[in-house]
Design an enzyme around this catalytic site. Structure first.
Site, short mmCIF file in Angstrom:
data_model
loop_
_atom_site.label_atom_id
_atom_site.label_comp_id
_atom_site.label_asym_id
_atom_site.label_seq_id
_atom_site.Cartn_x
_atom_site.Cartn_y
_atom_site.Cartn_z
N SER A 6 0.84 -1.20 0.00
CA SER A 6 0.00 0.00 0.00
C SER A 6 0.88 1.25 0.00
CB SER A 6 -0.89 0.01 1.24
OG SER A 6 -1.46 1.29 1.38
N HIS A 31 -1.41 -1.07 -4.25
CA HIS A 31 -2.67 -0.71 -3.58
C HIS A 31 -2.69 0.79 -3.31
CE1 HIS A 31 -6.19 -1.64 -1.06
NE2 HIS A 31 -5.71 -0.79 -0.17
N ASP A 33 -4.83 3.80 -1.59
CA ASP A 33 -5.88 4.10 -0.62
C ASP A 33 -6.42 5.51 -0.83
OD1 ASP A 33 -6.09 1.78 1.14
OD2 ASP A 33 -3.98 2.18 1.55
N MET A 35 -8.95 8.24 0.47
CA MET A 35 -9.74 8.63 1.65
C MET A 35 -10.28 10.04 1.46
SD MET A 35 -7.08 7.32 4.51
CE MET A 35 -6.47 5.64 4.53
N HIS A 64 -8.60 1.49 -3.72
CA HIS A 64 -9.49 1.22 -2.59
C HIS A 64 -10.17 2.53 -2.21
CE1 HIS A 64 -9.70 -0.15 1.93
NE2 HIS A 64 -10.89 -0.02 1.38
N MET A 66 -12.26 4.54 -0.02
CA MET A 66 -12.88 4.74 1.30
C MET A 66 -13.55 6.10 1.24
SD MET A 66 -9.68 3.25 3.45
CE MET A 66 -8.60 3.49 2.05
N MET A 135 -11.53 -5.86 5.74
CA MET A 135 -10.69 -4.92 6.50
C MET A 135 -10.33 -5.57 7.83
SD MET A 135 -10.09 -2.32 4.62
CE MET A 135 -9.12 -1.50 5.87
N ASP A 173 -6.60 -6.38 4.57
CA ASP A 173 -6.00 -5.04 4.53
C ASP A 173 -6.03 -4.42 5.93
OD1 ASP A 173 -5.12 -2.54 3.80
OD2 ASP A 173 -6.91 -1.99 2.66
C1 DX5 Z 1 -6.28 1.44 5.92
C2 DX5 Z 1 -5.93 1.25 4.46
C3 DX5 Z 1 -4.82 0.30 4.30
C4 DX5 Z 1 -3.51 0.78 4.88
C5 DX5 Z 1 -2.84 -0.40 5.47
O1 DX5 Z 1 -7.32 2.33 6.02
O2 DX5 Z 1 -7.04 0.77 3.74
O3 DX5 Z 1 -4.64 -0.09 2.94
O4 DX5 Z 1 -2.67 1.37 3.93
O5 DX5 Z 1 -1.75 0.00 6.19
P1 DX5 Z 1 -0.98 -0.95 7.18
O6 DX5 Z 1 -0.55 -2.15 6.41
O7 DX5 Z 1 0.18 -0.11 7.64
O8 DX5 Z 1 -1.92 -1.30 8.29
ZN ZN Z 2 -6.59 -0.10 1.66
#
Ligand code: DX5
Ligand code: ZN
Length: 226
Positions: A6, A31, A33, A35, A64, A66, A135, A173
């Protein structure tokens, strides 16, 4: 088996170089993320950043989302270079139309479920998805501790897949380190998303290799045949 570092745990001032490093280190997917500061209490980056990173890395871009309103983001991320997009089941009613939009854009469909959300909510969609992202922390931040209770969800996803002859990937994840990756593999996961667990290691190449080996050893026998 898929190993997907990620980018959230990478050096934010060097995203292009970091994405290239992930490819060179032997990962399967990158990956990303996304947000929105609403669905989760944090903001990461948007389609313009993904577009800027795209030329640096040929790996599958696993986006991903979110986000509370992914419908306004699907096309921009598709154009920016996403290969697959994951939305959250917690969005409720819009889920089927979001799937349809992602497929219409020619991308793979992922569905994610947060730790407090019941697996019954994803059950009706299993035949429509390419991956189920369980998750293993509450989303929003990297570097959190793995929530052990989520292992039963992985087992449930695996059982459903076996019983129904489906092919969706079972992804995990959040808090995925070597040990927790092994536990998830044993429960039936085949796709491992890891931020700090991989980027926190001295050598990304060695870390990916090690995670692959550990997961292969711990995985349920049926998975070894695929
Ligand atoms: C969390 C994300 C993850 C995050 C994981 O909200 O969706 O993809 O990057 O990070 P680690 O592996 O550090 O928990
Ligand atoms: Zn993620």
């Amino acid at each position: 088996m898929i190993i997907a570092p990620s980018l959230l745990a990478a050096d934010f001032t060097e995203f292009g170089k970091e994405a290239a490093r992930v490819e060179k280190a032997g990962a399967d997917w990158l990956h990303l993320d996304i947000m929105d500061g609403h669905f989760v209490p944090n903001i990461s980056f948007g389609p313009a950043v993904v577009k800027a990173i795209r030329p640096f890395c040929k790996l599958v871009f696993d986006v991903h989302l979110m986000c509370s309103r992914p419908e306004i983001l699907l096309e921009p991320f598709a154009k920016a270079g996403a290969d697959r997009m994951t939305i959250h089941v917690e969005l409720g009613d819009p889920v089927p139309s979001l799937f349809w939009k992602i497929r219409n854009l020619g991308k793979e469909v992922g569905l994610s479920v947060n730790p407090p959300t019941a697996m019954e909510l994803v059950e009706p969609y299993l035949k429509d998805i390419d991956s189920l992202l369980i998750m293993t922390v509450n989303p929003g931040f990297g570097g959190q501790e793995f929530i052990t209770e989520t292992l039963t969800k992985i087992q449930q996803a695996y059982t459903w897949r076996q019983e129904r002859g489906l092919k969706y990937k079972i992804a995990v994840d959040g808090g995925i380190q070597f040990q927790t990756a092994a536990e998830c593999a044993h429960a039936g996961a085949d796709t491992f998303i890891s931020g700090t667990g991989l980027f926190g290691q001295h050598s990304l190449t060695a870390a990916i290799k090690k995670m692959r080996k550990i997961v292969e050893k711990a995985g349920v026998p049926e998975l070894k045949l695929t």
